[in-house]
Design an enzyme around this catalytic site. Structure first.
Site, PDB file in Angstrom:
ATOM      1  N   HIS A   1      47.561  27.325 -25.404  1.00 43.31           N
ATOM      2  CA  HIS A   1      48.799  27.989 -25.785  1.00 43.31           C
ATOM      3  C   HIS A   1      48.526  29.136 -26.752  1.00 43.31           C
ATOM      4  O   HIS A   1      47.415  29.295 -27.263  1.00 43.31           O
ATOM      5  CB  HIS A   1      49.777  26.990 -26.420  1.00 43.31           C
ATOM      6  CG  HIS A   1      49.305  26.438 -27.729  1.00 43.31           C
ATOM      7  ND1 HIS A   1      48.364  25.432 -27.812  1.00 43.31           N
ATOM      8  CD2 HIS A   1      49.641  26.729 -29.013  1.00 43.31           C
ATOM      9  CE1 HIS A   1      48.137  25.133 -29.085  1.00 43.31           C
ATOM     10  NE2 HIS A   1      48.901  25.913 -29.838  1.00 43.31           N
TER      11      HIS A   1
ATOM     12  N   ASP B   1      50.867  31.170 -30.008  1.00 39.68           N
ATOM     13  CA  ASP B   1      51.999  30.822 -30.863  1.00 39.68           C
ATOM     14  C   ASP B   1      53.181  31.782 -30.691  1.00 39.68           C
ATOM     15  O   ASP B   1      52.998  32.995 -30.552  1.00 39.68           O
ATOM     16  CB  ASP B   1      51.565  30.815 -32.333  1.00 39.68           C
ATOM     17  CG  ASP B   1      50.556  29.723 -32.620  1.00 39.68           C
ATOM     18  OD1 ASP B   1      50.571  28.697 -31.917  1.00 39.68           O
ATOM     19  OD2 ASP B   1      49.748  29.902 -33.553  1.00 39.68           O
TER      20      ASP B   1
ATOM     21  N   HIS C   1      44.601  29.043 -27.705  1.00 33.83           N
ATOM     22  CA  HIS C   1      43.868  28.001 -28.413  1.00 33.83           C
ATOM     23  C   HIS C   1      44.360  26.628 -27.974  1.00 33.83           C
ATOM     24  O   HIS C   1      45.414  26.486 -27.348  1.00 33.83           O
ATOM     25  CB  HIS C   1      43.941  28.173 -29.940  1.00 33.83           C
ATOM     26  CG  HIS C   1      45.322  28.298 -30.498  1.00 33.83           C
ATOM     27  ND1 HIS C   1      46.050  29.471 -30.453  1.00 33.83           N
ATOM     28  CD2 HIS C   1      46.115  27.397 -31.146  1.00 33.83           C
ATOM     29  CE1 HIS C   1      47.221  29.292 -31.033  1.00 33.83           C
ATOM     30  NE2 HIS C   1      47.286  28.046 -31.452  1.00 33.83           N
TER      31      HIS C   1
ATOM     32  N   ARG D   1      49.868  25.404 -41.336  1.00 36.42           N
ATOM     33  CA  ARG D   1      49.775  26.723 -40.713  1.00 36.42           C
ATOM     34  C   ARG D   1      50.741  27.698 -41.359  1.00 36.42           C
ATOM     35  O   ARG D   1      51.897  27.362 -41.628  1.00 36.42           O
ATOM     36  CB  ARG D   1      50.090  26.610 -39.216  1.00 36.42           C
ATOM     37  CG  ARG D   1      49.991  27.917 -38.451  1.00 36.42           C
ATOM     38  CD  ARG D   1      50.377  27.736 -36.997  1.00 36.42           C
ATOM     39  NE  ARG D   1      51.791  27.433 -36.825  1.00 36.42           N
ATOM     40  CZ  ARG D   1      52.386  27.217 -35.661  1.00 36.42           C
ATOM     41  NH1 ARG D   1      51.673  27.223 -34.547  1.00 36.42           N
ATOM     42  NH2 ARG D   1      53.679  26.953 -35.596  1.00 36.42           N
TER      43      ARG D   1
END
Length: 281
Positions: free
Chosen positions: A109, A111, A250, A265
């Site tokens: 995926h 983000d 990632h 994150r």
């Protein structure tokens, strides 16, 4: 060794060790608890554009310091699904944090691909990690695209893809339209053509029948999984990663059973809208 890596050592005292031929470098000679000076910031940005993901070891940073480091590369973005109680833009990444959302951690995926202007990148810190397992893998989107068989490249070249995050957004009270982006996007700073499909958010191609879309996605997923395109990072306490979200995909490896793995994150926002640049042949 690239000119960028050599120049970093000569001008800033930073070191950079490549971890694969095209993606990923481990960076030393910097203390992320301290503000970056302009030369350090510019050197890291240049290296990030070249290597796509940078890793830092032994960085015992606070949340404020993590936010400050991320802000060197753009305005931080607070994800609508929430952050930690004291820092809205610091998002916990764990099974517990996402138990009410349709989040598939272990898919390839990128983000915030559901946004009109997806994020520039992110800074991820290891908080509570298993002794073994829980690695993260990054895939070089440019290498994936260049490595596609000719028939697959022709099939996907002009397609747009929808990434559907509506269920999670609805649960968080957020309203946002469905948007479509090029499946192959041109990186706005390097000009590289990037394979950019988020397989965690029910992707589907615009203008293809559902069965045809699913079949093409399955073939493309097999290409993404090729280890020749990857760098794998083994987390240790106080490890930090900075990556360019526009440059690939990632995958968080979920091989640690019931261990309560926790990462934190910080997303870096962007005004860039994904596009595909057509070049004369």
């Amino acid at each position: 060794m690239s000119a960028t890596i050599t120049g970093i050592r000569e001008t800033t005292g930073l070191s950079a060790v490549p971890l694969s031929p095209t993606i990923g470098s481990e960076v030393g000679g910097v203390d992320l608890r301290q503000p970056l000076d302009r030369s350090q910031r510019d050197a890291l940005k240049a290296l990030l554009l070249e290597r796509k993901v940078l890793f830092f070891r032994d960085q015992d940073i606070t949340r404020d310091q993590q936010l400050a480091f991320a802000a060197n590369f753009g305005e931080v973005y607070a994800h609508p699904t929430g952050g930690v109680e004291t820092h809205r833009a610091v998002q916990p990444i764990s099974a517990a944090a996402f138990k009410d959302y349709d989040i598939r951690e272990n898919h390839w995926h990128t983000d915030t691909s559901w946004r009109i202007n997806p994020s520039f990148g992110a800074v991820l810190k290891a908080v509570h990690i298993p002794e073994v397992g829980g690695d993260t893998i990054w895939a070089d989107g440019g290498a994936i695209y260049r490595g596609l068989p000719d028939d697959l490249k022709a099939a996907v070249d002009d397609l747009h893809v929808i990434h559907d995050y509506q269920d999670a957004l609805n649960r968080s009270g957020e309203r946002y339209p469905l948007v479509a982006h090029p499946a192959i996007r041109t990186h706005p700073e390097t000009g590289e053509d990037i394979f950019w499909i988020n397989f965690s958010l029910k992707p589907r191609f615009v203008d293809l029948a559902p069965d045809e879309s699913r079949a093409l996605l399955a073939r493309l997923y097999d290409q993404v999984k090729k280890p020749e395109h990857h760098v794998r990072f083994r987390w240790r306490p106080n490890s930090v990663a900075l990556w360019d979200n526009r440059a690939g995909l990632h995958y968080a490896v979920r091989d640690y059973g019931d261990f309560p793995r926790v990462m934190e994150r910080v997303l870096i926002g962007s005004d860039d809208i994904p596009y595909r640049e057509r070049r004369a042949t």
